[in-house]
Design a protein around this motif. Structure first.
Motif, PDB file in Angstrom:
ATOM      1  N   GLY A  16       0.767  -1.230   0.000  1.00  0.00           N
ATOM      2  CA  GLY A  16       0.000   0.000   0.000  1.00  0.00           C
ATOM      3  C   GLY A  16       0.800   1.283   0.000  1.00  0.00           C
ATOM      4  O   GLY A  16       0.235   2.379   0.026  1.00  0.00           O
ATOM      5  N   VAL A  17       2.122   1.173  -0.040  1.00  0.00           N
ATOM      6  CA  VAL A  17       2.992   2.356  -0.021  1.00  0.00           C
ATOM      7  C   VAL A  17       3.609   2.560  -1.405  1.00  0.00           C
ATOM      8  O   VAL A  17       4.237   1.648  -1.945  1.00  0.00           O
ATOM      9  CB  VAL A  17       4.103   2.222   1.035  1.00  0.00           C
ATOM     10  N   LEU A  18       3.412   3.748  -1.954  1.00  0.00           N
ATOM     11  CA  LEU A  18       3.938   4.080  -3.278  1.00  0.00           C
ATOM     12  C   LEU A  18       5.221   4.884  -3.136  1.00  0.00           C
ATOM     13  O   LEU A  18       5.270   5.865  -2.389  1.00  0.00           O
ATOM     14  CB  LEU A  18       2.907   4.893  -4.059  1.00  0.00           C
ATOM     15  N   GLU A  19       6.259   4.468  -3.871  1.00  0.00           N
ATOM     16  CA  GLU A  19       7.558   5.149  -3.820  1.00  0.00           C
ATOM     17  C   GLU A  19       8.035   5.433  -5.235  1.00  0.00           C
ATOM     18  O   GLU A  19       8.085   4.534  -6.072  1.00  0.00           O
ATOM     19  CB  GLU A  19       8.586   4.269  -3.105  1.00  0.00           C
ATOM     20  N   ALA A  39      -1.701   5.666  -5.957  1.00  0.00           N
ATOM     21  CA  ALA A  39      -1.669   4.579  -4.975  1.00  0.00           C
ATOM     22  C   ALA A  39      -3.060   4.002  -4.749  1.00  0.00           C
ATOM     23  O   ALA A  39      -3.229   2.782  -4.624  1.00  0.00           O
ATOM     24  CB  ALA A  39      -1.086   5.081  -3.655  1.00  0.00           C
ATOM     25  N   THR A  40      -4.071   4.851  -4.708  1.00  0.00           N
ATOM     26  CA  THR A  40      -5.440   4.379  -4.511  1.00  0.00           C
ATOM     27  C   THR A  40      -5.892   3.491  -5.659  1.00  0.00           C
ATOM     28  O   THR A  40      -6.486   2.421  -5.448  1.00  0.00           O
ATOM     29  CB  THR A  40      -6.400   5.573  -4.373  1.00  0.00           C
ATOM     30  N   VAL A  41      -5.611   3.915  -6.882  1.00  0.00           N
ATOM     31  CA  VAL A  41      -6.002   3.117  -8.049  1.00  0.00           C
ATOM     32  C   VAL A  41      -5.279   1.774  -8.052  1.00  0.00           C
ATOM     33  O   VAL A  41      -5.883   0.732  -8.331  1.00  0.00           O
ATOM     34  CB  VAL A  41      -5.726   3.892  -9.353  1.00  0.00           C
ATOM     35  N   LEU A  42      -3.998   1.767  -7.738  1.00  0.00           N
ATOM     36  CA  LEU A  42      -3.255   0.504  -7.687  1.00  0.00           C
ATOM     37  C   LEU A  42      -3.834  -0.426  -6.632  1.00  0.00           C
ATOM     38  O   LEU A  42      -3.888  -1.649  -6.828  1.00  0.00           O
ATOM     39  CB  LEU A  42      -1.783   0.776  -7.398  1.00  0.00           C
ATOM     40  N   ALA A  43      -4.273   0.130  -5.525  1.00  0.00           N
ATOM     41  CA  ALA A  43      -4.838  -0.686  -4.454  1.00  0.00           C
ATOM     42  C   ALA A  43      -6.199  -1.260  -4.819  1.00  0.00           C
ATOM     43  O   ALA A  43      -6.601  -2.310  -4.314  1.00  0.00           O
ATOM     44  CB  ALA A  43      -4.952   0.137  -3.179  1.00  0.00           C
TER      45      ALA A  43
END
Length: 239
Positions: free
Chosen positions: A125-128, A202-206
């Motif tokens: 859940g962490v985007l870097e 990040a929300t879309v990826l999740a």
């Protein structure tokens, strides 16, 4: 090498007349190239990035040196094409990529970027953001002369300091990443990141387990946010 699932999406956007982005997602090579809209025939330059790396497709046990050599040839290839075709002289492109290689007996990702197309890593859940933009606003940000909040409105926000195809400005950044399960990567052109900030990405990826659905959802979200540029996304899952 771990098993991979991957997917991609691209769109011309709501403003541009043609799509100057190109992409390649055929193991062990994943790349996004964004032909420069301010240069002649950027779509040709970005396509040359893809064709210049295609000979690595299907190769097993690639070395870091082989991957580096392939990337380093790209700038010269684009320059030569520009000289041979005066109508497209001055064309250029950004590029960001991941290439699966072997390093010291274990699988790694060979990552590279030139320009402002980006590589992100999403874990738990962490985007870097792993890549660093080669742009005027990034340099100003690094020197503390502007804040992150000022980047999106700065008058030089579209000025790139490194592109493939222009003499003296095409040095790529390279780095190695160990291959591990549970990691998702996103490669994208700036048409995505201009419209969507990291929290939205990040929300879309999740929201999407399937990488093809995730890539399509990211592009769709960028279009809804304005779609002012071509937009391309590749999502890769290792498991």
């Amino acid at each position: 090498m771990l098993d991979l699932r991957f997917g991609a999406a691209t769109d011309v956007g709501l403003v541009r007349a043609r799509n100057e982005d190109s992409m390649l997602l055929e193991p062990p090579v994943f790349v996004v190239a964004d032909g420069m809209g301010g240069h002649a025939h950027g779509e040709i330059a970005s396509a040359l990035v893809v064709s210049g790396l295609r000979h690595l497709v299907g190769r097993k046990e690639l070395t870091v040196d082989e991957a580096t050599a392939a990337v380093e040839l790209l700038n010269g290839t684009i320059q030569e094409a520009s000289l041979e075709m005066p109508a497209v002289r001055g064309m250029g492109t950004t590029a960001v990529g991941l290439i699966a290689v072997q390093h010291k007996g274990s699988p790694h990702w060979f990552a590279f970027n030139v320009g402002d197309s980006r590589l992100y890593r999403w874990v738990d859940g962490v985007l870097e953001q792993l890549s660093v933009d080669h742009s005027v606003v990034q340099e100003l940000l690094d020197r503390g002369e502007i804040t992150q909040a000022e980047v999106s409105t700065h008058p030089q926000r579209s000025v790139i300091t490194r592109v493939l195809g222009t003499a003296g400005s095409a040095t790529a950044d390279y780095w190695l990443l160990p291959v591990s399960a549970g990691v998702r990567f996103l490669l994208c052109s700036d048409g995505l990141t201009t419209e969507l900030g990291p929290p939205r990405i990040a929300t879309v990826l999740a929201e999407h387990d399937d990488p093809k659905e995730a890539a399509a959802a990211l592009v769709a979200a960028a279009l809804r946010a304005g779609g002012r540029d071509n937009v391309t996304a590749i999502v890769i899952d290792a498991f």
